[in-house]
Scaffold this active site. Structure first.
Site, PDB file in Angstrom:
ATOM      1  N   ARG A 149       0.818  -1.222   0.000  1.00  0.00           N
ATOM      2  CA  ARG A 149       0.000   0.000   0.000  1.00  0.00           C
ATOM      3  C   ARG A 149       0.850   1.270   0.000  1.00  0.00           C
ATOM      4  O   ARG A 149       0.465   2.284   0.575  1.00  0.00           O
ATOM      5  CB  ARG A 149      -0.960   0.007   1.196  1.00  0.00           C
ATOM      6  CG  ARG A 149      -1.907  -1.178   1.244  1.00  0.00           C
ATOM      7  CD  ARG A 149      -2.844  -1.235   0.041  1.00  0.00           C
ATOM      8  NE  ARG A 149      -3.687  -2.407   0.090  1.00  0.00           N
ATOM      9  CZ  ARG A 149      -3.403  -3.575  -0.490  1.00  0.00           C
ATOM     10  NH1 ARG A 149      -2.284  -3.690  -1.203  1.00  0.00           N
ATOM     11  NH2 ARG A 149      -4.210  -4.600  -0.388  1.00  0.00           N
ATOM     12  N   GLU A 153      -5.316   3.709   5.602  1.00  0.00           N
ATOM     13  CA  GLU A 153      -5.170   3.468   4.175  1.00  0.00           C
ATOM     14  C   GLU A 153      -5.838   4.603   3.400  1.00  0.00           C
ATOM     15  O   GLU A 153      -5.499   4.867   2.250  1.00  0.00           O
ATOM     16  CB  GLU A 153      -5.812   2.125   3.822  1.00  0.00           C
ATOM     17  CG  GLU A 153      -5.553   1.627   2.432  1.00  0.00           C
ATOM     18  CD  GLU A 153      -6.020   0.200   2.258  1.00  0.00           C
ATOM     19  OE1 GLU A 153      -6.759  -0.057   1.300  1.00  0.00           O
ATOM     20  OE2 GLU A 153      -5.652  -0.668   3.078  1.00  0.00           O
ATOM     21  N   SER A 155     -11.653   0.060   2.862  1.00  0.00           N
ATOM     22  CA  SER A 155     -10.867  -0.297   4.046  1.00  0.00           C
ATOM     23  C   SER A 155     -10.192   0.944   4.609  1.00  0.00           C
ATOM     24  O   SER A 155      -9.519   1.670   3.886  1.00  0.00           O
ATOM     25  CB  SER A 155      -9.801  -1.337   3.681  1.00  0.00           C
ATOM     26  OG  SER A 155     -10.397  -2.535   3.266  1.00  0.00           O
TER      27      SER A 155
END
Length: 302
Positions: free
Chosen positions: A172, A291, A221
């Site tokens: 990520r 995130e 998320s």
């Protein structure tokens, strides 16, 4: 250099004081001081070349991984979703995808072309540009292992071609592009059976629907998974499922989602993000890393 956007002529949409809530999947947040939707890449390059770098600018795709604060965003928001959305198959094992193309559309295109390896993109609720910027992934797949090259643009409107070797790519996280942003990419895939690829996409989407709260506004998320752990499990173990602030709630279906009932403001959601971080760290010693990006001003300036 022309300077202020008010003095600039473009072919796309350029408007002042535009609400952003409808352009994000959380459906909250304030206004953009300016919104620019370029007609094409040349229009975007012209805009960037004419507006000084000191004038703030921010890219927005489908708005699935951002929380726009209630005070809105100063400067210009460049909205790419729906513009840079080309999808081509230049040779038997490659596809070219525009940064504004929705990941789900990209997955379906690849499957229809009989190319496999990109089915996981169907579960990413954003654009190809956003996926490249954060090395998005789902069901064990990530986008950057498929990338052969990308085209980027700097904030003066100069177009450049980069390879994965030009970036530092991790879970990520993608760094090394500086002030450049993504215009398009070429992915290398495998030839396969279109029917099998489409069936795999449907299987993944059914699984996503069963596990995630897709019927309510959310940003996807919220937190990255810590190494060897799952953020949702840590949140649930801290007893935070159902924690509320205003109309916002830590999802009872999947603890790594924050949803709302239509009455929440961005401040409610931001409070929950910070409170989940605080309580999970107090219980487990693990500091969850968001995130999603939280952007803009907290309060309107009257």
């Amino acid at each position: 250099m022309i300077g202020h956007p008010a003095n600039l002529r473009v072919r796309g949409r350029l408007e002042r004081d535009v609400p952003l809530a409808g352009m994000t999947s959380w459906r909250v947040g304030g206004h953009a001081q300016w919104l620019f939707e370029p007609e094409d890449v040349d229009d975007l390059a012209h805009f960037l070349a004419c507006v000084p770098e000191t004038f703030p600018r921010m890219l927005l795709g489908l708005g699935s991984n951002v929380l726009v604060r209630d005070g809105g965003i100063d400067g210009v928001v460049i909205h790419l979703s729906g513009t840079l959305n080309q999808r081509l198959r230049p040779d038997p094992e490659r596809v070219e995808l525009g940064a504004g193309l929705a990941c789900a559309q990209a997955a379906r295109f690849c499957a229809a072309e009989g190319l496999t390896g990109a089915e996981f993109l169907a579960g990413i609720p954003g654009t190809i540009g956003g996926a490249l910027a954060m090395n998005a992934g789902a069901w064990g797949g990530e986008i950057w292992p498929l990338v052969e090259w990308v085209e980027t643009m700097d904030h003066q409107g100069l177009r450049l071609v980069r390879t994965p070797a030009d970036f530092r790519i991790a879970y990520r996280s993608v760094t090394g592009s500086g002030a450049e942003f993504f215009l398009r990419t070429v992915l290398r895939l495998q030839q396969g059976d279109p029917s099998a690829a489409r069936a795999r996409i449907q299987e993944l989407l059914r699984e996503r629907s069963e596990k995630q709260p897709l019927g309510l506004p959310s940003g996807g998320s919220v937190f990255r998974n810590p190494e060897g752990r799952h953020a949702a499990v840590l949140i649930e173990q801290a007893g935070l499922k159902g924690l509320r602030r205003g109309g916002a709630e830590v999802s009872r279906k999947h603890a790594n989602f924050i949803t709302h009932d239509g009455t929440a403001c961005a401040a409610d959601i931001e409070w929950l993000i910070e409170e989940v971080q605080r309580r999970v760290e107090a219980r487990s010693g693990i500091r969850l890393i968001p995130e999603v990006r939280v952007i803009g001003r907290k309060e309107s300036q009257q």
